[in-house]
Design a protein around this motif. Sequence first.
Motif, PDB file in Angstrom:
ATOM      1  N   VAL A  41     141.165  -3.957  49.436  1.00 33.31           N
ATOM      2  CA  VAL A  41     142.049  -5.114  49.587  1.00 33.31           C
ATOM      3  C   VAL A  41     141.395  -6.369  49.032  1.00 33.31           C
ATOM      4  CG1 VAL A  41     143.361  -6.478  51.261  1.00 33.31           C
ATOM      5  CG2 VAL A  41     143.034  -4.029  51.623  1.00 33.31           C
ATOM      6  N   ASP A  42     140.064  -6.438  49.071  1.00 34.34           N
ATOM      7  CA  ASP A  42     139.368  -7.626  48.603  1.00 34.34           C
ATOM      8  C   ASP A  42     139.497  -7.833  47.103  1.00 34.34           C
ATOM      9  OD1 ASP A  42     138.525  -8.088  51.196  1.00 34.34           O
ATOM     10  OD2 ASP A  42     136.677  -6.940  50.957  1.00 34.34           O
ATOM     11  N   PHE A  43     139.953  -6.809  46.378  1.00 32.60           N
ATOM     12  CA  PHE A  43     140.128  -6.954  44.943  1.00 32.60           C
ATOM     13  C   PHE A  43     141.430  -7.686  44.597  1.00 32.60           C
ATOM     14  CE2 PHE A  43     136.992  -3.590  45.002  1.00 32.60           C
ATOM     15  CZ  PHE A  43     136.178  -3.922  43.930  1.00 32.60           C
ATOM     16  N   ILE A  44     142.255  -7.948  45.588  1.00 31.30           N
ATOM     17  CA  ILE A  44     143.486  -8.698  45.350  1.00 31.30           C
ATOM     18  C   ILE A  44     143.231 -10.141  45.782  1.00 31.30           C
ATOM     19  CG2 ILE A  44     145.945  -8.875  45.851  1.00 31.30           C
ATOM     20  CD1 ILE A  44     145.931  -5.919  46.529  1.00 31.30           C
ATOM     21  N   PRO A  45     143.128 -11.081  44.848  1.00 29.51           N
ATOM     22  CA  PRO A  45     142.731 -12.454  45.186  1.00 29.51           C
ATOM     23  C   PRO A  45     143.870 -13.260  45.781  1.00 29.51           C
ATOM     24  CG  PRO A  45     143.125 -12.297  42.840  1.00 29.51           C
ATOM     25  CD  PRO A  45     143.314 -10.901  43.401  1.00 29.51           C
ATOM     26  N   LEU A  46     143.516 -14.421  46.291  1.00 29.93           N
ATOM     27  CA  LEU A  46     144.482 -15.306  46.932  1.00 29.93           C
ATOM     28  C   LEU A  46     145.628 -15.724  46.013  1.00 29.93           C
ATOM     29  CD1 LEU A  46     145.403 -17.029  49.315  1.00 29.93           C
ATOM     30  CD2 LEU A  46     143.791 -18.798  48.585  1.00 29.93           C
ATOM     31  N   PRO A  47     145.394 -16.121  44.750  1.00 34.64           N
ATOM     32  CA  PRO A  47     146.534 -16.504  43.904  1.00 34.64           C
ATOM     33  C   PRO A  47     147.538 -15.372  43.713  1.00 34.64           C
ATOM     34  CG  PRO A  47     144.481 -17.282  42.943  1.00 34.64           C
ATOM     35  CD  PRO A  47     144.109 -16.385  44.083  1.00 34.64           C
ATOM     36  N   ALA A  48     147.058 -14.131  43.633  1.00 40.99           N
ATOM     37  CA  ALA A  48     147.972 -13.000  43.494  1.00 40.99           C
ATOM     38  C   ALA A  48     148.823 -12.841  44.745  1.00 40.99           C
ATOM     39  CB  ALA A  48     147.187 -11.717  43.211  1.00 40.99           C
ATOM     40  N   ILE A  49     148.192 -13.001  45.917  1.00 37.97           N
ATOM     41  CA  ILE A  49     148.934 -12.894  47.174  1.00 37.97           C
ATOM     42  C   ILE A  49     149.939 -14.039  47.285  1.00 37.97           C
ATOM     43  CG2 ILE A  49     148.719 -12.948  49.685  1.00 37.97           C
ATOM     44  CD1 ILE A  49     145.968 -11.677  49.366  1.00 37.97           C
ATOM     45  N   ALA A  50     149.486 -15.247  46.928  1.00 36.94           N
ATOM     46  CA  ALA A  50     150.377 -16.408  47.007  1.00 36.94           C
ATOM     47  C   ALA A  50     151.567 -16.253  46.059  1.00 36.94           C
ATOM     48  CB  ALA A  50     149.608 -17.685  46.677  1.00 36.94           C
ATOM     49  N   ALA A  51     151.328 -15.726  44.855  1.00 39.25           N
ATOM     50  CA  ALA A  51     152.423 -15.521  43.903  1.00 39.25           C
ATOM     51  C   ALA A  51     153.402 -14.480  44.426  1.00 39.25           C
ATOM     52  CB  ALA A  51     151.855 -15.077  42.557  1.00 39.25           C
ATOM     53  N   LEU A  98     138.981 -10.418  36.292  1.00 38.88           N
ATOM     54  CA  LEU A  98     137.708 -10.030  36.901  1.00 38.88           C
ATOM     55  C   LEU A  98     136.842  -9.262  35.908  1.00 38.88           C
ATOM     56  CD1 LEU A  98     135.844  -9.661  39.376  1.00 38.88           C
ATOM     57  CD2 LEU A  98     137.175  -7.616  39.953  1.00 38.88           C
ATOM     58  N   LEU A  99     137.421  -8.287  35.212  1.00 35.03           N
ATOM     59  CA  LEU A  99     136.661  -7.503  34.237  1.00 35.03           C
ATOM     60  C   LEU A  99     136.175  -8.384  33.091  1.00 35.03           C
ATOM     61  CD1 LEU A  99     138.805  -4.238  34.069  1.00 35.03           C
ATOM     62  CD2 LEU A  99     136.601  -4.568  35.202  1.00 35.03           C
ATOM     63  N   PHE A 100     137.010  -9.327  32.661  1.00 31.86           N
ATOM     64  CA  PHE A 100     136.595 -10.236  31.588  1.00 31.86           C
ATOM     65  C   PHE A 100     135.397 -11.077  32.019  1.00 31.86           C
ATOM     66  CE2 PHE A 100     136.761 -14.356  29.454  1.00 31.86           C
ATOM     67  CZ  PHE A 100     136.787 -13.971  28.118  1.00 31.86           C
ATOM     68  N   ARG A 101     135.459 -11.589  33.244  1.00 32.92           N
ATOM     69  CA  ARG A 101     134.345 -12.412  33.726  1.00 32.92           C
ATOM     70  C   ARG A 101     133.063 -11.606  33.840  1.00 32.92           C
ATOM     71  NH1 ARG A 101     137.727 -15.744  38.418  1.00 32.92           N
ATOM     72  NH2 ARG A 101     138.373 -17.485  37.082  1.00 32.92           N
ATOM     73  N   ILE A 102     133.192 -10.342  34.268  1.00 30.24           N
ATOM     74  CA  ILE A 102     132.009  -9.487  34.367  1.00 30.24           C
ATOM     75  C   ILE A 102     131.468  -9.173  32.975  1.00 30.24           C
ATOM     76  CG2 ILE A 102     131.187  -7.197  35.044  1.00 30.24           C
ATOM     77  CD1 ILE A 102     133.155  -7.280  37.364  1.00 30.24           C
ATOM     78  N   ALA A 103     132.379  -8.799  32.065  1.00 27.51           N
ATOM     79  CA  ALA A 103     131.956  -8.382  30.727  1.00 27.51           C
ATOM     80  C   ALA A 103     131.365  -9.538  29.922  1.00 27.51           C
ATOM     81  CB  ALA A 103     133.129  -7.769  29.976  1.00 27.51           C
ATOM     82  N   LYS A 104     131.865 -10.751  30.134  1.00 28.59           N
ATOM     83  CA  LYS A 104     131.429 -11.898  29.350  1.00 28.59           C
ATOM     84  C   LYS A 104     130.415 -12.770  30.088  1.00 28.59           C
ATOM     85  CE  LYS A 104     133.845 -10.936  25.744  1.00 28.59           C
ATOM     86  NZ  LYS A 104     133.162 -10.540  24.491  1.00 28.59           N
ATOM     87  N   ALA A 105     129.803 -12.198  31.124  1.00 27.31           N
ATOM     88  CA  ALA A 105     128.766 -12.957  31.833  1.00 27.31           C
ATOM     89  C   ALA A 105     127.611 -13.239  30.869  1.00 27.31           C
ATOM     90  CB  ALA A 105     128.279 -12.164  33.040  1.00 27.31           C
ATOM     91  N   ARG A 106     127.053 -14.410  30.963  1.00 27.36           N
ATOM     92  CA  ARG A 106     125.988 -14.800  30.040  1.00 27.36           C
ATOM     93  C   ARG A 106     124.808 -15.378  30.818  1.00 27.36           C
ATOM     94  NH1 ARG A 106     127.299 -18.467  24.847  1.00 27.36           N
ATOM     95  NH2 ARG A 106     128.253 -16.471  24.269  1.00 27.36           N
TER      96      ARG A 106
END
Length: 779
Positions: A170-180, A479-487
């Motif tokens: 459930v933690d993989f579903i963020p607040l903006p998704a729930i709010a939308a 989430l995957l983009f942020r993980i993949a593009k971490a610098r």
Amino acid sequence: MADSPSNNSWSSDRGAYIEPRASSKEWLQQNVLPTRTKTVTYVKSLFPIFTWIYRYNWTWFVGDLVAGVTVGVVVIPQGMAYAKLAQLSPEFGLYSSFIGCAMYFMFATSKDITIGPVAVMSTLMGHILQDVMPHLPQYADQPWVVAGCLSVVLGCIVTALGLLRLGFIVDFIPLPAIAAFMTGSALNIAMGQIPTLMGNNTAKGYNTRAPTYLVFGNFFKYIKHCDINAAIGLTALFLLYAIRAACKYGARRWPKYEKAFFFATTLRTAFVILLYTLISYLANRNHHDHPRFSILGTVPRGFKHMAVPTVNSNILSEVAGKIPSAIIVLVIEHISISKSFGRVNNYTINPNQELIAIGVTNIFGPFFGAYPATGSFSRTAIKSKAGVRTPLAGLITAAIVVIAIYALPPVFYYISNALLAAVIIHAVGDLITTPKTIRSFWRISPFEFIIFWAGVIVSVFSSIDNGIYTTVAASGALLLFRIAKARGKLVGTVRVYSSHHQQHLASDSKKIQTVAVEAGAGAGAVVSTGTDADRVPNLGGQRRVFMTLDGAAEGANPTVRPEAPPAGIYIYRLNEGYLYPNAVHFTDHMVGEIKAHTRPGVLNPYGSLGNRPWNDPGPRHKSESDIDASLPLLRAIVLDFTGVSNVDITSIQNLVDVRKQLDRYADAEVPWHFAGVKSPWIRRALVAGGFGSSGSSTRTVFSVANIGGSDDRDVRDAGATGDAGDPRWRRSVTKLADADGREPSIESLLVPMLSSSHPFFHFDLDEALEAAELELGLK
């Protein structure tokens, strides 16, 4: 060390600490294989009621009684209204209200949650029935059979998630998704009820189950069909909002009567329904067969649909595609509400146990005629404010619902459908995200702000379940983009002093400028920004901190300029987990930064022109003038693994490849030091990749701790230079203690913090940098 395996051992010959190799058997014993204690704890956790029921008392009962009765009065009209959203008769909402309240208290970890029919799940259930019933003509007169089958299936899946302890999903579903999802659903539900509110829902060709934008547009097309139901619906809706506004004003104006105003606003729905039901009775009592406006009609007394649920392949094949969206609605609405009220009321819920509670409720609900139910936000808020003390309040609410099922069906007959539409619109209005919250989304994360609006727009122009999929998929992609593009970042050092040494600093070294640091080095500290480091006094409050060379990017004071490590040594900080999605991105950036600040070890490592790779840039024939001789050679690399919690095969192999690449570039074997490696499994993986030591290296710098001294203040250094068993450790401490004018501790026993077998693994960056400097002869 906290992360070390439990069977740590000591080398008897020299007193050095040798960390044992992490084993798969040990990992299985710690994380997978159950012990007797774990098994007993797991079984007990399935029934949280036994942890508090024996302490139940009259004070708790009074609070539960008030809250239970209050929620019971609210859930009865809401349950019947929501059942109509689900394309079912009103009594099914009462059945779902009863079973949700009656069963939850046994499995609950939240005292506030009320399980029952909710607007969003009911609307989704209505859309599902609308889609599948044409393909199941044998159940055309029994849609509750299909709803019951879906409830059992959903309950089994959610219960399995809870039993397997997969609540973290459930933690993989963020607040903006729930709010939308909540906002889009609320708009969909409210727009779908406006035709019923206005009385033109029966107009031929008007599909109130179409996408929201079509329902809105067609409303004006069929507005001429509005009738007397509009008078009932609009005035009831106005009265509901007027009572709430008046009670809010009264609570602010007369704070000592706040509790009374709370109960008045809570019971406004029941009051309005009773008032308009009385009006309906007076208007329609002599028009039983042809009422003057749309009314609810006959509601059967008692549990008329109790039966074993029908679960067969015909129904399952039709509803299978709807199961994912239904599970998402069941889970995220309940878990998000329970977590929110847990934080407000200072207790912690167990998401896994809450999943079990939802699942069991939905498995047994269809035996009583119920359809899928989950946690209700509005009723949970009422229950919390009413002073609920334990989950047992749900049992009292269930008793109120049973009384209504058997005693009030004659009253339900005269309830206006327009009135129920007003109740629904009024209830879902609170689910719409406020403009203030939406503005905060933009300030915090513009990307998630866009995801929020994407979910709302898809819900309005398509359907609720497509809106759910859109927000979940977009959030996962982000989430995957942020993980993949971490610098990562190259790191330098800053010498920081405690603020009470500022005056000494200014008087003893006029060539050193000091500035107060408001961010980065910490409040109440000063840092050296000059270059005359030798003139800085050796203050007791001095320490060395590591920050990125671009300190302003970390929010540090821009006048603080970190000092780069000695020439040829590069410290690189990884800010995320080092895993296969981002491994190449991390190392490509690191190699690019290193090559930009160093020169190659040999001018032409390929020999002849024919051996030179086609993509090697530069002139055809390289000369000494093509290389910036002022740049240093690459001599050592320090990786900050403090923020790395996991590695994998791909990331370790990537490190191995980069090491070979940089060795060729430097034309020498470049030592790699690792700081802050937390887990024995990361150390095991690095060792398997050939890191941690070299053939000729021995540990020259130790982080040591005093485990036997009577006065830990004697240990002034975090590190000592020498061999692991060297008694000079003790003499070094004794000398420091004497210099301070105190009697040294003769009981001090200094031991290394890390294993002596891997000298390139260091406790922190300070130790790693010092070791690299010593190895290269720079200190």
